[in-house]
Scaffold this motif. Structure first.
Motif, PDB file in Angstrom:
ATOM      1  N   PHE A   1       0.820  -1.210   0.000  1.00  0.00           N
ATOM      2  CA  PHE A   1       0.000   0.000   0.000  1.00  0.00           C
ATOM      3  C   PHE A   1       0.857   1.264   0.000  1.00  0.00           C
ATOM      4  N   GLU A   2       2.010   1.213   0.642  1.00  0.00           N
ATOM      5  CA  GLU A   2       2.916   2.359   0.609  1.00  0.00           C
ATOM      6  C   GLU A   2       3.404   2.614  -0.813  1.00  0.00           C
ATOM      7  N   ASN A   3       3.854   1.573  -1.494  1.00  0.00           N
ATOM      8  CA  ASN A   3       4.365   1.714  -2.857  1.00  0.00           C
ATOM      9  C   ASN A   3       3.265   2.080  -3.848  1.00  0.00           C
ATOM     10  N   THR A   4       2.098   1.487  -3.704  1.00  0.00           N
ATOM     11  CA  THR A   4       0.976   1.813  -4.587  1.00  0.00           C
ATOM     12  C   THR A   4       0.549   3.258  -4.400  1.00  0.00           C
ATOM     13  N   GLY A   5       0.603   3.750  -3.175  1.00  0.00           N
ATOM     14  CA  GLY A   5       0.245   5.142  -2.911  1.00  0.00           C
ATOM     15  C   GLY A   5       1.226   6.127  -3.510  1.00  0.00           C
ATOM     16  N   LYS A   6       2.483   5.728  -3.648  1.00  0.00           N
ATOM     17  CA  LYS A   6       3.511   6.613  -4.205  1.00  0.00           C
ATOM     18  C   LYS A   6       3.488   6.673  -5.728  1.00  0.00           C
ATOM     19  N   ARG A   7       2.823   5.732  -6.374  1.00  0.00           N
ATOM     20  CA  ARG A   7       2.839   5.670  -7.842  1.00  0.00           C
ATOM     21  C   ARG A   7       2.048   6.784  -8.505  1.00  0.00           C
ATOM     22  N   GLY A   8       1.087   7.363  -7.829  1.00  0.00           N
ATOM     23  CA  GLY A   8       0.322   8.468  -8.399  1.00  0.00           C
ATOM     24  C   GLY A   8      -0.749   8.048  -9.385  1.00  0.00           C
ATOM     25  N   ILE A   9      -1.229   6.822  -9.312  1.00  0.00           N
ATOM     26  CA  ILE A   9      -2.309   6.368 -10.188  1.00  0.00           C
ATOM     27  C   ILE A   9      -3.601   7.059  -9.748  1.00  0.00           C
ATOM     28  N   PHE A  10      -4.387   7.512 -10.690  1.00  0.00           N
ATOM     29  CA  PHE A  10      -5.510   8.420 -10.466  1.00  0.00           C
ATOM     30  C   PHE A  10      -6.380   8.073  -9.252  1.00  0.00           C
ATOM     31  N   LEU A  11      -7.146   7.034  -9.280  1.00  0.00           N
ATOM     32  CA  LEU A  11      -8.047   6.717  -8.166  1.00  0.00           C
ATOM     33  C   LEU A  11      -7.434   5.781  -7.133  1.00  0.00           C
ATOM     34  N   ILE A  12      -6.472   4.986  -7.545  1.00  0.00           N
ATOM     35  CA  ILE A  12      -5.898   3.986  -6.655  1.00  0.00           C
ATOM     36  C   ILE A  12      -4.940   4.612  -5.649  1.00  0.00           C
ATOM     37  N   SER A  13      -4.178   5.596  -6.050  1.00  0.00           N
ATOM     38  CA  SER A  13      -3.166   6.200  -5.186  1.00  0.00           C
ATOM     39  C   SER A  13      -3.745   6.815  -3.913  1.00  0.00           C
ATOM     40  N   PRO A  14      -4.804   7.634  -3.986  1.00  0.00           N
ATOM     41  CA  PRO A  14      -5.347   8.197  -2.741  1.00  0.00           C
ATOM     42  C   PRO A  14      -5.906   7.141  -1.790  1.00  0.00           C
ATOM     43  N   ILE A  15      -6.522   6.117  -2.348  1.00  0.00           N
ATOM     44  CA  ILE A  15      -7.064   5.043  -1.513  1.00  0.00           C
ATOM     45  C   ILE A  15      -5.927   4.269  -0.848  1.00  0.00           C
ATOM     46  N   SER A  16      -4.883   3.992  -1.602  1.00  0.00           N
ATOM     47  CA  SER A  16      -3.724   3.283  -1.044  1.00  0.00           C
ATOM     48  C   SER A  16      -3.042   4.108   0.037  1.00  0.00           C
ATOM     49  N   LYS A  17      -2.918   5.417  -0.177  1.00  0.00           N
ATOM     50  CA  LYS A  17      -2.328   6.282   0.849  1.00  0.00           C
ATOM     51  C   LYS A  17      -3.169   6.266   2.123  1.00  0.00           C
ATOM     52  N   PHE A  18      -4.489   6.285   1.964  1.00  0.00           N
ATOM     53  CA  PHE A  18      -5.386   6.236   3.116  1.00  0.00           C
ATOM     54  C   PHE A  18      -5.222   4.927   3.877  1.00  0.00           C
ATOM     55  N   ILE A  19      -5.223   3.810   3.157  1.00  0.00           N
ATOM     56  CA  ILE A  19      -5.075   2.502   3.806  1.00  0.00           C
ATOM     57  C   ILE A  19      -3.711   2.389   4.472  1.00  0.00           C
ATOM     58  N   TYR A  20      -2.656   2.850   3.777  1.00  0.00           N
ATOM     59  CA  TYR A  20      -1.325   2.803   4.374  1.00  0.00           C
ATOM     60  C   TYR A  20      -1.269   3.658   5.638  1.00  0.00           C
TER      61      TYR A  20
END
Length: 112
Positions: A30-49
């Motif tokens: 989730f940390e790495n997915t949040g850093k990628r900057g993908i449109f809808l997935i990144s904010p959700i991953s940052k929140f979960i992380y």
């Protein structure tokens, strides 16, 4: 007695999820997915992380889970309505986990 068991269950759940090596890959995903900057997935991953890497944050959500699915101390001891009790279980869990963690960290700092 059931409140003490619930409190340590809440602390154990938080400790395993936030600090445990068994969930390190989960947290890193989730940390790495949040850093990628993908449109809808990144904010959700940052929140979960943010939730799974913070003891106070995760203990709140863990308290919601424990109160809803396992046992609700605020429902049974304070007589709150079922719909509101899970929210106060999260607050209680966050506070008790913070207190237990503060005691443990104080002890660890004195021994080092």
């Amino acid at each position: 007695m059931d409140i003490f068991i619930w409190a340590f269950l809440s602390y154990g759940l938080m400790n395993i999820m936030v600090f445990g090596s068994i969930f390190r890959g989960f947290r890193e995903f989730f940390e790495n997915t949040g850093k990628r900057g993908i449109f809808l997935i990144s904010p959700i991953s940052k929140f979960i992380y943010g939730i799974i890497s913070c003891p106070m944050c995760f203990s709140t959500w863990g308290g919601f889970f424990l109160g809803f699915f396992i046992y609700s101390p605020t429902l049974n001891h304070l007589g709150l309505c079922y719909e509101a009790s899970w929210f106060f279980d999260g607050i209680f869990s966050s506070g008790i986990v913070w207190a237990i963690n503060a005691i443990i960290e104080t002890y660890e700092n004195k021994t080092n």
